[in-house]
Design an enzyme around this catalytic site. Sequence first.
Site, short mmCIF file in Angstrom:
data_model
loop_
_atom_site.label_atom_id
_atom_site.label_comp_id
_atom_site.label_asym_id
_atom_site.label_seq_id
_atom_site.Cartn_x
_atom_site.Cartn_y
_atom_site.Cartn_z
N THR A 1 0.86 -1.18 0.00
CA THR A 1 0.00 0.00 0.00
C THR A 1 0.89 1.23 0.00
O THR A 1 2.12 1.12 0.00
CB THR A 1 -0.91 0.03 1.25
OG1 THR A 1 -0.12 0.39 2.40
CG2 THR A 1 -1.57 -1.32 1.51
N CYS A 2 0.28 2.42 0.05
CA CYS A 2 1.08 3.64 0.03
C CYS A 2 1.92 3.78 1.29
O CYS A 2 2.93 4.50 1.29
CB CYS A 2 0.20 4.87 -0.15
SG CYS A 2 -0.99 5.14 1.18
N GLU B 1 -8.43 3.71 10.18
CA GLU B 1 -8.87 3.93 8.79
C GLU B 1 -9.36 2.62 8.20
O GLU B 1 -8.83 1.55 8.47
CB GLU B 1 -7.76 4.56 7.96
CG GLU B 1 -6.51 3.73 7.80
CD GLU B 1 -6.40 3.09 6.42
OE1 GLU B 1 -7.35 3.22 5.63
OE2 GLU B 1 -5.37 2.46 6.16
N GLY C 1 -9.24 6.94 -9.09
CA GLY C 1 -9.48 5.73 -8.31
C GLY C 1 -10.19 6.01 -7.00
O GLY C 1 -10.77 7.08 -6.79
N MET D 1 -9.01 6.55 -3.96
CA MET D 1 -8.46 7.67 -3.19
C MET D 1 -8.94 9.00 -3.76
O MET D 1 -9.24 9.93 -3.01
CB MET D 1 -6.93 7.62 -3.20
CG MET D 1 -6.34 6.35 -2.60
SD MET D 1 -6.38 6.34 -0.80
CE MET D 1 -4.82 7.16 -0.47
N SER D 2 -9.03 9.08 -5.07
CA SER D 2 -9.51 10.31 -5.70
C SER D 2 -10.98 10.54 -5.39
O SER D 2 -11.41 11.69 -5.18
CB SER D 2 -9.29 10.24 -7.22
OG SER D 2 -7.92 10.18 -7.53
#
Length: 433
Positions: free
Chosen positions: A49-50, A114, A191, A193-194
């Site tokens: 992941t990020c 989260e 996506g 997140m956007s």
Amino acid sequence: MNIAVVGLSHKTAPVDVREKLSVPDDAKERAIAQLRSYPHIEEVALLSTCNRLEVYVVAHETDQGIRELTQFLSEWSKLPLAELRPHLFVLLHQDAVMHLMRVAAGLDSLVLGEGQILSQVKHTHKLGQKYSGTGPILNRLFKQAISAGKRVRTETSIGTGAVSISSAAVELAQVKADNLKECRVAIIGAGKMSRLLVKHLISKGAHQISIVNRSLKRAEELSAQFKDANLQLHEMGNMEPVLAQSDLVFTSTGATQPLLTRQILEPIVATLESLMIVDISVPRNVHSDVSELSQVRAFNVDDLKAVVAQNQESRRQMAIEAETLLEEEQFAFDTWWRSLETVPTISSLRAKVEDIREQELEKALSRLGSEFAEKHQEVIEALTRGIVNKILHDPMVQLRAQQDIEVRRKAMQSLHMLFNLQQTSGQAVKRNT
């Protein structure tokens, strides 16, 4: 065999190291195949992941398996082991099990509680199965971890009002920008997140929002979820004109190379008073050299920590409640794991008793003669199977359920001695859990 996890996260490594170890979905089949080819690694799952890259393995000879895994990470990242090792963590069995459960529950995230990480854990498990990386042990572990993550979200309030990476990025922009409501905003990427970025920007009053994406169809699908927002949609080929009309830019794509560099931005910002860029992608979409431009203020995921810290304290107590639930889930997995030690003994015992049943049945049927009806033979067959199953049921249940390791091993040793079971099966009694 042992379960191990080797990886790094936002807690152990800066973004410029994390991005070198990012494994996108289209590379996971190759990475899993390479890891499975190592002699001491039996099962593998990759969580990328990020904010983290974690590799979960079931290894023969744990030390050798971890050496193979760390060497793989060095080769993948093209970082020398001496440079990479200070950023890595290694956890074994119970610690590895609890770590995955905490990750799935959002307790190890940059943003405490989260929810997106649970879907990422599910996706990791799905790809592990698809690419033949996971086997019976990791499949069971990931199912248990996903169950743990769901329990934490339904039985505690830790996810209530919890910020995401996207909302933290919007909070950061609101702090740094003079007036978010008047900002002309561009989002590169369409996506999940956007989508969250759009949601949080609208909640803060932003209304001049453009979406730039490689696929216009994907941007249209995102826009359809915000019908009253009047989002402006653009293909990636129009990115530079859109940026020239923007005050604030968010980047959130799966690109493996920077989309924005000093060379690209320099002619764009020449006519702008200032441009703020918030990059929430890993690997980064924005090259570090853009900070050399005086008109540009650039931020990445590591810059979100101060914003997130303000939201953490209220959920600390909820996290303590969640840890109790995770201990229950860990205990359930460990009970199952310990029961695996009994499988060879149980299989050997059943095979021995089944051989006796078949031999004695064959003798009895031969004495009854050929005139004995076939349907009667089937009845006797079922009768003998039923007797065997009922005799073996209680010993098998008790053996699997025994929590005391030494008591369980002594019971298995007794079974091997009393029934003269094969020594090859008995070797499992010595397996180190």
